[in-house]
Design a protein around this motif. Structure first.
Motif, mmCIF file in Angstrom:
data_model
loop_
_atom_site.group_PDB
_atom_site.id
_atom_site.type_symbol
_atom_site.label_atom_id
_atom_site.label_comp_id
_atom_site.label_asym_id
_atom_site.label_seq_id
_atom_site.Cartn_x
_atom_site.Cartn_y
_atom_site.Cartn_z
ATOM 1 N N ASP A 20 0.838 -1.316 0.033
ATOM 2 C CA ASP A 20 -0.030 0.154 -0.154
ATOM 3 C C ASP A 20 0.961 1.305 -0.021
ATOM 4 O O ASP A 20 0.564 2.333 -0.860
ATOM 5 N N VAL A 21 1.782 1.072 0.779
ATOM 6 C CA VAL A 21 2.788 2.348 0.922
ATOM 7 C C VAL A 21 3.607 2.760 -0.410
ATOM 8 O O VAL A 21 3.934 3.652 -0.802
ATOM 9 N N CYS A 22 3.900 1.277 -0.878
ATOM 10 C CA CYS A 22 4.875 1.617 -2.198
ATOM 11 C C CYS A 22 3.962 2.094 -3.447
ATOM 12 O O CYS A 22 4.548 2.587 -4.228
ATOM 13 N N ILE A 23 2.680 1.701 -3.390
ATOM 14 C CA ILE A 23 1.843 2.208 -4.484
ATOM 15 C C ILE A 23 1.908 3.720 -4.316
ATOM 16 O O ILE A 23 1.854 4.587 -5.700
ATOM 17 N N PHE A 24 1.867 4.516 -3.326
ATOM 18 C CA PHE A 24 1.933 6.062 -3.164
ATOM 19 C C PHE A 24 3.516 6.399 -3.444
ATOM 20 O O PHE A 24 3.669 7.435 -4.020
ATOM 21 N N LEU A 25 4.464 5.859 -2.736
ATOM 22 C CA LEU A 25 5.703 6.127 -2.981
ATOM 23 C C LEU A 25 6.404 6.067 -4.306
ATOM 24 O O LEU A 25 7.321 6.933 -4.660
ATOM 25 N N LYS A 26 6.338 4.901 -4.803
ATOM 26 C CA LYS A 26 7.143 4.607 -5.865
ATOM 27 C C LYS A 26 6.830 5.728 -7.194
ATOM 28 O O LYS A 26 8.395 6.080 -7.764
ATOM 29 N N PRO A 27 6.044 6.110 -7.266
ATOM 30 C CA PRO A 27 5.688 7.225 -8.515
ATOM 31 C C PRO A 27 6.109 8.563 -8.094
ATOM 32 O O PRO A 27 6.018 9.465 -8.955
ATOM 33 N N LEU A 28 6.374 8.936 -6.836
ATOM 34 C CA LEU A 28 6.847 10.144 -6.340
ATOM 35 C C LEU A 28 8.026 10.390 -6.953
ATOM 36 O O LEU A 28 9.179 9.893 -6.907
ATOM 37 N N PRO A 29 7.894 11.765 -7.738
ATOM 38 C CA PRO A 29 9.185 12.095 -8.675
ATOM 39 C C PRO A 29 10.312 12.774 -7.925
ATOM 40 O O PRO A 29 10.746 13.946 -8.536
ATOM 41 N N VAL A 30 10.800 12.221 -6.920
ATOM 42 C CA VAL A 30 11.691 13.230 -6.090
ATOM 43 C C VAL A 30 12.957 13.117 -6.925
ATOM 44 O O VAL A 30 13.657 14.331 -6.851
ATOM 45 N N ASP A 31 13.362 12.134 -7.592
ATOM 46 C CA ASP A 31 14.464 12.131 -8.681
ATOM 47 C C ASP A 31 14.545 13.383 -9.453
ATOM 48 O O ASP A 31 15.473 13.767 -9.870
ATOM 49 N N LYS A 32 13.270 13.691 -9.695
ATOM 50 C CA LYS A 32 13.394 15.041 -10.890
ATOM 51 C C LYS A 32 13.875 16.272 -10.059
ATOM 52 O O LYS A 32 14.420 17.291 -10.604
ATOM 53 N N ILE A 33 13.856 16.546 -8.692
ATOM 54 C CA ILE A 33 14.273 17.531 -8.066
ATOM 55 C C ILE A 33 15.617 17.445 -8.057
ATOM 56 O O ILE A 33 16.515 18.206 -8.179
ATOM 57 N N VAL A 34 16.300 16.052 -7.542
ATOM 58 C CA VAL A 34 17.700 15.976 -7.478
ATOM 59 C C VAL A 34 18.473 16.029 -8.786
ATOM 60 O O VAL A 34 19.663 16.471 -8.872
ATOM 61 N N THR A 35 17.786 15.773 -9.770
ATOM 62 C CA THR A 35 18.578 15.858 -10.959
ATOM 63 C C THR A 35 18.366 17.224 -11.817
ATOM 64 O O THR A 35 18.905 17.387 -13.098
ATOM 65 N N SER A 36 17.644 18.055 -11.394
ATOM 66 C CA SER A 36 17.281 19.437 -11.839
ATOM 67 C C SER A 36 18.539 20.114 -12.083
ATOM 68 O O SER A 36 19.223 20.103 -11.296
ATOM 69 N N GLN A 37 18.723 20.918 -13.161
ATOM 70 C CA GLN A 37 19.950 21.397 -13.567
ATOM 71 C C GLN A 37 19.573 23.175 -13.830
ATOM 72 O O GLN A 37 20.406 23.892 -13.669
ATOM 73 N N THR A 38 18.045 23.440 -13.957
ATOM 74 C CA THR A 38 17.867 24.609 -14.028
ATOM 75 C C THR A 38 16.734 25.063 -13.107
ATOM 76 O O THR A 38 16.352 24.291 -12.803
ATOM 77 N N PHE A 39 16.426 26.571 -12.965
ATOM 78 C CA PHE A 39 15.308 26.807 -12.389
ATOM 79 C C PHE A 39 13.956 26.280 -12.876
ATOM 80 O O PHE A 39 13.121 25.862 -12.269
ATOM 81 N N GLY A 40 13.846 26.251 -14.037
ATOM 82 C CA GLY A 40 12.648 25.686 -14.897
ATOM 83 C C GLY A 40 12.621 24.310 -14.548
ATOM 84 O O GLY A 40 11.343 23.893 -14.187
ATOM 85 N N ASN A 41 13.527 23.339 -14.470
ATOM 86 C CA ASN A 41 13.345 22.050 -14.300
ATOM 87 C C ASN A 41 12.872 21.848 -12.867
ATOM 88 O O ASN A 41 12.424 20.946 -12.631
ATOM 89 N N LEU A 42 13.570 22.688 -11.936
ATOM 90 C CA LEU A 42 13.186 22.586 -10.646
ATOM 91 C C LEU A 42 11.673 22.784 -10.273
ATOM 92 O O LEU A 42 11.226 22.234 -9.506
#
Length: 102
Positions: A20-42
């Motif tokens: 149940d918890v994995c269904i919520f957490l797996k698609p959470l796009p935290v990696d998008k923040i970590v890999t952002s290189q510009t203010f727009g991406n962030l």
């Protein structure tokens, strides 16, 4: 013996909780923040994350207290990444005063 072990450890309920918890957490796009290189991406990454948070309603086992801790962790990651991007963009922050003045 296996059935007794499963009954004593509540393995099925623990597995259901994790799923149940994995269904919520797996698609959470935290990696998008970590890999952002510009203010727009962030900004896009933050929009995606906050767009995902209402899906907590579908989780029976992920409480509001845990959600608050998750938002706090995401906010700290965001602040750190924002600072990193700003330092790269505004190199004057890492310059000493005499270099800046020349």
């Amino acid at each position: 013996a296996t059935i007794a072990l499963e009954n004593n450890t509540n393995l099925e309920s623990a597995l259901a909780h994790v799923q149940d918890v994995c269904i919520f957490l797996k698609p959470l796009p935290v990696d998008k923040i970590v890999t952002s290189q510009t203010f727009g991406n962030l900004a896009e990454a933050v929009d995606l994350i906050f767009g995902h948070l209402p899906k907590i309603r579908f989780s029976k086992n992920y409480g509001l207290e845990r959600l608050a801790q998750l938002v706090e962790a995401v906010s700290l990651t965001f602040a750190s990444k924002l600072s990193d991007i700003y330092k790269v963009r505004a190199g004057s922050l890492s310059m000493n005063y005499s270099t800046f003045m020349t």
